[in-house]
Write a protein that holds these residues in place. Structure first.
Motif, short mmCIF file in Angstrom:
data_model
loop_
_atom_site.label_atom_id
_atom_site.label_comp_id
_atom_site.label_asym_id
_atom_site.label_seq_id
_atom_site.Cartn_x
_atom_site.Cartn_y
_atom_site.Cartn_z
N GLY A 18 0.80 -1.22 0.00
CA GLY A 18 0.00 0.00 0.00
C GLY A 18 0.82 1.27 0.00
N GLU A 19 2.15 1.11 -0.01
CA GLU A 19 3.01 2.29 -0.02
C GLU A 19 2.94 3.00 -1.37
N ILE A 20 3.11 4.31 -1.36
CA ILE A 20 3.10 5.08 -2.60
C ILE A 20 4.45 4.92 -3.29
N VAL A 21 4.42 4.49 -4.53
CA VAL A 21 5.66 4.27 -5.28
C VAL A 21 6.20 5.61 -5.75
N VAL A 22 7.45 5.91 -5.37
CA VAL A 22 8.08 7.17 -5.77
C VAL A 22 9.45 6.88 -6.36
N ASP A 23 9.97 7.86 -7.10
CA ASP A 23 11.33 7.71 -7.63
C ASP A 23 12.30 8.37 -6.64
N SER A 24 13.55 8.52 -7.05
CA SER A 24 14.57 9.08 -6.14
C SER A 24 14.33 10.54 -5.81
N ARG A 25 13.43 11.19 -6.57
CA ARG A 25 13.10 12.60 -6.28
C ARG A 25 11.76 12.73 -5.56
N LEU A 26 11.19 11.58 -5.14
CA LEU A 26 9.92 11.50 -4.43
C LEU A 26 8.71 11.85 -5.30
N ALA A 27 8.88 11.76 -6.62
CA ALA A 27 7.77 12.00 -7.54
C ALA A 27 7.00 10.69 -7.72
N THR A 28 5.69 10.79 -7.83
CA THR A 28 4.86 9.61 -8.04
C THR A 28 4.60 9.42 -9.53
N SER A 29 3.78 8.46 -9.85
CA SER A 29 3.45 8.20 -11.25
C SER A 29 2.56 9.29 -11.82
N ASN A 30 1.99 10.12 -10.97
CA ASN A 30 1.23 11.30 -11.40
C ASN A 30 2.17 12.49 -11.29
N ALA A 39 4.49 7.12 4.17
CA ALA A 39 3.58 6.71 3.10
C ALA A 39 4.32 6.15 1.90
N THR A 40 5.61 6.46 1.79
CA THR A 40 6.40 5.98 0.65
C THR A 40 6.99 4.60 0.88
N GLY A 41 6.90 4.12 2.11
CA GLY A 41 7.49 2.82 2.41
C GLY A 41 8.99 2.90 2.61
N HIS A 42 9.55 4.10 2.60
CA HIS A 42 10.98 4.26 2.85
C HIS A 42 11.26 4.12 4.34
N ARG A 43 12.47 4.30 4.74
CA ARG A 43 12.88 4.11 6.13
C ARG A 43 12.06 4.99 7.08
N GLU A 44 11.53 4.36 8.11
CA GLU A 44 10.57 5.05 8.98
C GLU A 44 11.26 5.73 10.17
N PHE A 45 11.91 6.85 9.88
CA PHE A 45 12.54 7.68 10.90
C PHE A 45 11.95 9.08 10.79
N VAL A 46 11.82 9.74 11.93
CA VAL A 46 11.27 11.10 11.94
C VAL A 46 12.11 12.03 11.07
N TYR A 47 13.45 11.93 11.21
CA TYR A 47 14.31 12.85 10.45
C TYR A 47 14.29 12.54 8.96
N VAL A 48 13.98 11.28 8.59
CA VAL A 48 13.85 10.94 7.17
C VAL A 48 12.60 11.60 6.60
N ALA A 49 11.50 11.52 7.36
CA ALA A 49 10.24 12.14 6.92
C ALA A 49 10.41 13.65 6.77
N ALA A 50 11.13 14.27 7.72
CA ALA A 50 11.35 15.72 7.66
C ALA A 50 12.16 16.09 6.43
N ALA A 51 13.20 15.30 6.17
CA ALA A 51 14.04 15.57 4.99
C ALA A 51 13.25 15.33 3.71
N HIS A 52 12.41 14.29 3.72
CA HIS A 52 11.55 14.01 2.57
C HIS A 52 10.66 15.21 2.26
#
Length: 223
Positions: A18-30, A39-52
């Protein structure tokens, strides 16, 4: 996480979990939709989400073309003592075909750990045997998280074991106040008295309360 959002209706692809598929720039298929954080299924750290979040905004509104880079992402497990790491492990270095120079320092040989009466754990450095460049750092210690954070700066700068060992008062004196403020409490605590004495007035003013608290009495006198 994304169940019920009806993302298929707007052309946003999701993965098996159910994770949103993104590329290395966090862009989706839309092309008009970007995603960040858990939501991207990437590493689940607070600082990762902030950087995202910051990266996605820059890419969406300024065409920055910035990409996610996890190479120097610190990893911390809040046990007692804590476990912290950044960069490659010895196993990863060997698997990559790198001739590894790996050293382990038990905390019983670290003066500050002895003074704090908590010598449980160790610090391990993974370096390239041919170049001396530090590839990773792991620690089991009370302040392992801060040690890993200090390791981020070492890896980002591409420093070698010789450079870290030679970091002296002259180098400290050249640091900008803003750079000094970015050094972790553990990094400040590791400074010798003669290194602290080399700080300029501007550099001292940039120290945070936690950094000051990490200094020894002799260090304070040297300021």
């Amino acid at each position: 996480v994304t169940e019920g959002l009806d993302l298929d209706a707007v052309g946003v692809k999701t993965g098996a979990s159910g994770e949103i598929v993104v590329d290395s720039r966090l862009a989706t298929s839309n092309p008009r939709v970007w995603a960040a954080g858990d939501a991207t299924g990437h590493r689940e750290f607070v600082y990762v989400a902030a950087a995202h979040g910051a990266l996605a905004v820059d890419n969406a509104f300024t065409d920055a073309l910035a990409e996610v880079d996890y190479r120097h992402l610190p990893r911390v497990t809040f046990t007692s003592p804590a476990i912290g790491a950044v960069g490659m492990t010895e196993k990863e270095a060997v698997a990559a075909g790198i001739s590894c120079e790996c050293r382990v320092l038990p905390l019983e040989y670290v003066p500050r750990a002895v003074v704090n009466r908590d010598t449980r754990g160790f610090i391990k450095v993974v370096a390239d045997r041919d170049t001396g460049r530090i590839l990773g750092l792991s620690a089991v210690a009370k302040d392992a998280g801060e040690i890993a954070a200090a390791g981020v700066y070492i890896l980002e700068a591409g420093m070698t074991t010789a450079q870290v060992a030679a970091f002296d008062a002259a180098d400290i004196a050249k640091l900008r106040a803003s750079a000094l403020a970015a050094i972790s409490t553990a990094g400040i605590a590791a400074l010798a008295t003669h290194q602290v004495a080399a700080l300029t007035t501007a550099q001292v003013a940039a120290l945070t309360t936690r950094q000051i608290a990490a200094l020894e009495t002799a260090d304070i006198v040297a300021l």
